[in-house]
Design a protein around this motif. Structure first.
Motif, PDB file in Angstrom:
ATOM      1  N   MET A   1      18.736  32.371  23.780  1.00 56.62           N
ATOM      2  CA  MET A   1      20.182  32.447  23.878  1.00 56.62           C
ATOM      3  C   MET A   1      20.678  33.389  22.790  1.00 56.62           C
ATOM      4  N   SER A   2      21.646  34.196  23.117  1.00 53.35           N
ATOM      5  CA  SER A   2      22.124  35.174  22.149  1.00 53.35           C
ATOM      6  C   SER A   2      22.904  34.499  21.032  1.00 53.35           C
ATOM      7  N   LYS A   3      22.882  35.122  19.879  1.00 50.09           N
ATOM      8  CA  LYS A   3      23.558  34.574  18.712  1.00 50.09           C
ATOM      9  C   LYS A   3      25.049  34.418  18.957  1.00 50.09           C
ATOM     10  N   SER A   4      25.668  35.349  19.672  1.00 48.52           N
ATOM     11  CA  SER A   4      27.108  35.273  19.890  1.00 48.52           C
ATOM     12  C   SER A   4      27.485  34.046  20.720  1.00 48.52           C
ATOM     13  N   VAL A   5      26.651  33.661  21.670  1.00 51.58           N
ATOM     14  CA  VAL A   5      26.940  32.478  22.471  1.00 51.58           C
ATOM     15  C   VAL A   5      26.765  31.218  21.618  1.00 51.58           C
ATOM     16  N   MET A   6      25.715  31.165  20.816  1.00 50.90           N
ATOM     17  CA  MET A   6      25.458  29.989  19.996  1.00 50.90           C
ATOM     18  C   MET A   6      26.506  29.817  18.901  1.00 50.90           C
ATOM     19  N   SER A   7      27.127  30.892  18.454  1.00 54.94           N
ATOM     20  CA  SER A   7      28.081  30.775  17.361  1.00 54.94           C
ATOM     21  C   SER A   7      29.495  30.496  17.842  1.00 54.94           C
ATOM     22  N   THR A   8      29.722  30.578  19.151  1.00 50.54           N
ATOM     23  CA  THR A   8      31.050  30.309  19.672  1.00 50.54           C
ATOM     24  C   THR A   8      31.375  28.838  19.496  1.00 50.54           C
ATOM     25  N   GLU A   9      32.475  28.547  18.807  1.00 51.94           N
ATOM     26  CA  GLU A   9      32.875  27.165  18.577  1.00 51.94           C
ATOM     27  C   GLU A   9      34.324  26.988  18.996  1.00 51.94           C
ATOM     28  N   ALA A  10      34.587  25.837  19.586  1.00 50.06           N
ATOM     29  CA  ALA A  10      35.966  25.505  19.911  1.00 50.06           C
ATOM     30  C   ALA A  10      36.668  25.119  18.619  1.00 50.06           C
ATOM     31  N   THR A  11      37.897  25.501  18.490  1.00 51.44           N
ATOM     32  CA  THR A  11      38.632  25.162  17.278  1.00 51.44           C
ATOM     33  C   THR A  11      39.650  24.054  17.524  1.00 51.44           C
ATOM     34  N   ASP A  12      39.808  23.650  18.756  1.00 47.97           N
ATOM     35  CA  ASP A  12      40.828  22.652  19.075  1.00 47.97           C
ATOM     36  C   ASP A  12      40.231  21.396  19.702  1.00 47.97           C
ATOM     37  N   LEU A  13      39.103  20.929  19.174  1.00 47.66           N
ATOM     38  CA  LEU A  13      38.471  19.743  19.730  1.00 47.66           C
ATOM     39  C   LEU A  13      39.274  18.497  19.387  1.00 47.66           C
ATOM     40  N   LYS A  43      21.622  12.739  24.938  1.00 45.43           N
ATOM     41  CA  LYS A  43      21.291  11.606  24.077  1.00 45.43           C
ATOM     42  C   LYS A  43      22.368  10.521  24.173  1.00 45.43           C
ATOM     43  N   GLY A  44      22.852  10.275  25.384  1.00 44.18           N
ATOM     44  CA  GLY A  44      23.816   9.216  25.630  1.00 44.18           C
ATOM     45  C   GLY A  44      25.260   9.557  25.311  1.00 44.18           C
ATOM     46  N   THR A  45      25.508  10.704  24.705  1.00 45.62           N
ATOM     47  CA  THR A  45      26.872  11.140  24.382  1.00 45.62           C
ATOM     48  C   THR A  45      27.362  12.034  25.503  1.00 45.62           C
ATOM     49  N   VAL A  46      28.601  11.784  25.962  1.00 42.47           N
ATOM     50  CA  VAL A  46      29.136  12.505  27.121  1.00 42.47           C
ATOM     51  C   VAL A  46      30.129  13.570  26.667  1.00 42.47           C
ATOM     52  N   PHE A  47      29.878  14.790  27.115  1.00 42.55           N
ATOM     53  CA  PHE A  47      30.708  15.942  26.775  1.00 42.55           C
ATOM     54  C   PHE A  47      31.471  16.418  28.009  1.00 42.55           C
ATOM     55  N   ASP A  48      32.724  16.820  27.808  1.00 44.18           N
ATOM     56  CA  ASP A  48      33.527  17.394  28.881  1.00 44.18           C
ATOM     57  C   ASP A  48      33.353  18.911  28.840  1.00 44.18           C
ATOM     58  N   VAL A  49      32.646  19.440  29.834  1.00 46.10           N
ATOM     59  CA  VAL A  49      32.363  20.877  29.899  1.00 46.10           C
ATOM     60  C   VAL A  49      33.201  21.558  30.988  1.00 46.10           C
ATOM     61  N   SER A  50      34.281  20.903  31.406  1.00 48.47           N
ATOM     62  CA  SER A  50      35.104  21.374  32.524  1.00 48.47           C
ATOM     63  C   SER A  50      35.556  22.818  32.382  1.00 48.47           C
ATOM     64  N   ASN A 103      23.951  19.592  18.713  1.00 53.05           N
ATOM     65  CA  ASN A 103      24.862  20.153  17.711  1.00 53.05           C
ATOM     66  C   ASN A 103      25.744  21.239  18.311  1.00 53.05           C
ATOM     67  N   PHE A 104      25.172  22.087  19.157  1.00 53.24           N
ATOM     68  CA  PHE A 104      25.940  23.142  19.814  1.00 53.24           C
ATOM     69  C   PHE A 104      27.056  22.536  20.667  1.00 53.24           C
ATOM     70  N   PHE A 105      26.715  21.565  21.503  1.00 47.16           N
ATOM     71  CA  PHE A 105      27.720  20.922  22.351  1.00 47.16           C
ATOM     72  C   PHE A 105      28.785  20.237  21.498  1.00 47.16           C
ATOM     73  N   SER A 106      28.376  19.588  20.409  1.00 47.87           N
ATOM     74  CA  SER A 106      29.309  18.853  19.541  1.00 47.87           C
ATOM     75  C   SER A 106      30.355  19.767  18.923  1.00 47.87           C
ATOM     76  N   LYS A 107      29.998  21.016  18.708  1.00 49.11           N
ATOM     77  CA  LYS A 107      30.928  21.973  18.103  1.00 49.11           C
ATOM     78  C   LYS A 107      31.772  22.697  19.136  1.00 49.11           C
ATOM     79  N   ARG A 108      31.416  22.571  20.405  1.00 53.39           N
ATOM     80  CA  ARG A 108      32.086  23.365  21.428  1.00 53.39           C
ATOM     81  C   ARG A 108      32.861  22.541  22.456  1.00 53.39           C
TER      82      ARG A 108
END
Length: 121
Positions: A1-13, A43-50, A103-108
Protein backbone atom coordinates in the motif's frame (compact mmCIF):
# COMPACT_ATOMS: atom_id res chain seq x y z
CA UNK A 1 0.00 0.00 0.00
CA UNK A 2 1.36 3.41 -0.85
CA UNK A 3 2.54 5.71 1.90
CA UNK A 4 0.07 8.43 0.91
CA UNK A 5 -2.90 6.10 1.43
CA UNK A 6 -1.61 4.84 4.79
CA UNK A 7 -0.97 8.37 6.06
CA UNK A 8 -4.43 9.68 5.21
CA UNK A 9 -6.26 10.30 8.48
CA UNK A 10 -9.71 11.60 9.18
CA UNK A 11 -9.64 14.69 11.33
CA UNK A 12 -13.30 14.73 12.31
CA UNK A 13 -13.79 11.33 13.95
CA UNK A 14 -16.57 10.98 16.47
CA UNK A 15 -15.86 9.50 19.90
CA UNK A 16 -15.74 5.69 19.66
CA UNK A 17 -18.93 3.83 20.55
CA UNK A 18 -19.19 0.35 21.99
CA UNK A 19 -22.76 -0.41 20.95
CA UNK A 20 -23.31 -4.15 20.53
CA UNK A 21 -23.77 -5.10 16.87
CA UNK A 22 -24.88 -8.64 16.14
CA UNK A 23 -23.22 -10.70 13.42
CA UNK A 24 -26.57 -10.61 11.59
CA UNK A 25 -26.74 -6.80 11.77
CA UNK A 26 -23.14 -6.60 10.60
CA UNK A 27 -23.84 -8.89 7.64
CA UNK A 28 -26.71 -6.65 6.52
CA UNK A 29 -24.36 -3.65 6.48
CA UNK A 30 -22.35 -4.85 3.48
CA UNK A 31 -22.93 -1.80 1.29
CA UNK A 32 -25.73 -3.29 -0.79
CA UNK A 33 -28.54 -1.46 1.07
CA UNK A 34 -28.16 2.31 0.83
CA UNK A 35 -30.36 2.78 3.91
CA UNK A 36 -27.70 1.09 6.08
CA UNK A 37 -24.11 2.09 6.76
CA UNK A 38 -21.29 -0.01 5.30
CA UNK A 39 -19.44 -1.65 8.17
CA UNK A 40 -16.22 -3.64 8.56
CA UNK A 41 -15.15 -5.26 11.81
CA UNK A 42 -11.58 -5.91 12.87
CA UNK A 43 -10.80 -7.82 16.05
CA UNK A 44 -14.43 -7.37 17.13
CA UNK A 45 -14.41 -3.58 16.69
CA UNK A 46 -16.87 -2.26 14.10
CA UNK A 47 -15.88 0.59 11.79
CA UNK A 48 -18.19 2.66 9.58
CA UNK A 49 -16.53 2.74 6.15
CA UNK A 50 -19.60 4.14 4.34
CA UNK A 51 -17.73 7.12 2.91
CA UNK A 52 -15.23 4.96 1.07
CA UNK A 53 -16.53 3.51 -2.22
CA UNK A 54 -13.81 0.83 -2.13
CA UNK A 55 -16.02 -1.08 0.34
CA UNK A 56 -19.19 -0.64 -1.74
CA UNK A 57 -20.67 -3.33 -4.01
CA UNK A 58 -18.33 -2.58 -6.91
CA UNK A 59 -15.29 -1.70 -4.80
CA UNK A 60 -12.02 -3.59 -4.53
CA UNK A 61 -12.53 -4.20 -0.80
CA UNK A 62 -16.23 -5.08 -0.84
CA UNK A 63 -15.26 -8.61 0.26
CA UNK A 64 -14.62 -7.15 3.77
CA UNK A 65 -17.93 -5.28 4.04
CA UNK A 66 -20.46 -6.68 6.49
CA UNK A 67 -17.91 -9.02 8.07
CA UNK A 68 -15.23 -9.26 10.71
CA UNK A 69 -12.37 -9.45 8.25
CA UNK A 70 -9.58 -9.87 10.81
CA UNK A 71 -8.04 -13.01 9.33
CA UNK A 72 -8.13 -11.71 5.75
CA UNK A 73 -6.53 -8.41 6.73
CA UNK A 74 -3.77 -10.15 8.68
CA UNK A 75 -3.08 -12.43 5.72
CA UNK A 76 -3.38 -9.56 3.19
CA UNK A 77 -6.00 -11.70 1.46
CA UNK A 78 -9.02 -10.75 -0.63
CA UNK A 79 -10.37 -14.31 -0.57
CA UNK A 80 -13.94 -14.48 0.79
CA UNK A 81 -13.10 -17.61 2.79
CA UNK A 82 -10.46 -15.64 4.73
CA UNK A 83 -12.96 -12.97 5.79
CA UNK A 84 -13.62 -14.34 9.24
CA UNK A 85 -12.92 -13.24 12.78
CA UNK A 86 -10.44 -15.93 13.83
CA UNK A 87 -6.90 -14.61 13.84
CA UNK A 88 -5.22 -15.90 17.03
CA UNK A 89 -3.49 -18.76 15.16
CA UNK A 90 -1.87 -16.46 12.60
CA UNK A 91 1.94 -16.23 12.57
CA UNK A 92 3.38 -13.25 14.45
CA UNK A 93 4.17 -11.42 11.20
CA UNK A 94 0.52 -11.61 10.09
CA UNK A 95 -0.66 -10.58 13.57
CA UNK A 96 1.55 -7.51 13.15
CA UNK A 97 -0.05 -6.75 9.78
CA UNK A 98 -3.48 -7.08 11.40
CA UNK A 99 -2.47 -4.65 14.14
CA UNK A 100 -1.30 -2.17 11.49
CA UNK A 101 -4.68 -2.41 9.75
CA UNK A 102 -6.52 -1.95 13.05
CA UNK A 103 -4.49 1.19 13.77
CA UNK A 104 -5.06 2.47 10.22
CA UNK A 105 -8.83 1.99 10.49
CA UNK A 106 -8.87 3.55 13.99
CA UNK A 107 -7.33 6.74 12.62
CA UNK A 108 -9.53 6.94 9.55
CA UNK A 109 -13.02 5.56 10.33
CA UNK A 110 -15.55 6.03 13.11
CA UNK A 111 -15.84 3.17 15.56
CA UNK A 112 -19.56 2.49 15.84
CA UNK A 113 -19.62 -0.57 18.06
CA UNK A 114 -18.39 -4.01 18.97
CA UNK A 115 -19.48 -7.33 17.52
CA UNK A 116 -21.84 -8.79 20.10
CA UNK A 117 -20.23 -11.80 21.77
CA UNK A 118 -16.92 -11.34 19.97
CA UNK A 119 -14.10 -13.39 21.44
CA UNK A 120 -11.39 -12.21 19.04
CA UNK A 121 -10.62 -8.89 20.71
Amino acid sequence: MSKSVMSTEATDLKPPRDDPITVEELSKSDGTDSSKPTLVAIKGTVFDVSGNPSYGPSGNYHVFAGKDASRALGKSSLKPEDCRPEWSDLPDKEKGVLDEWFNFFSKRYNIVGKVAGASNL
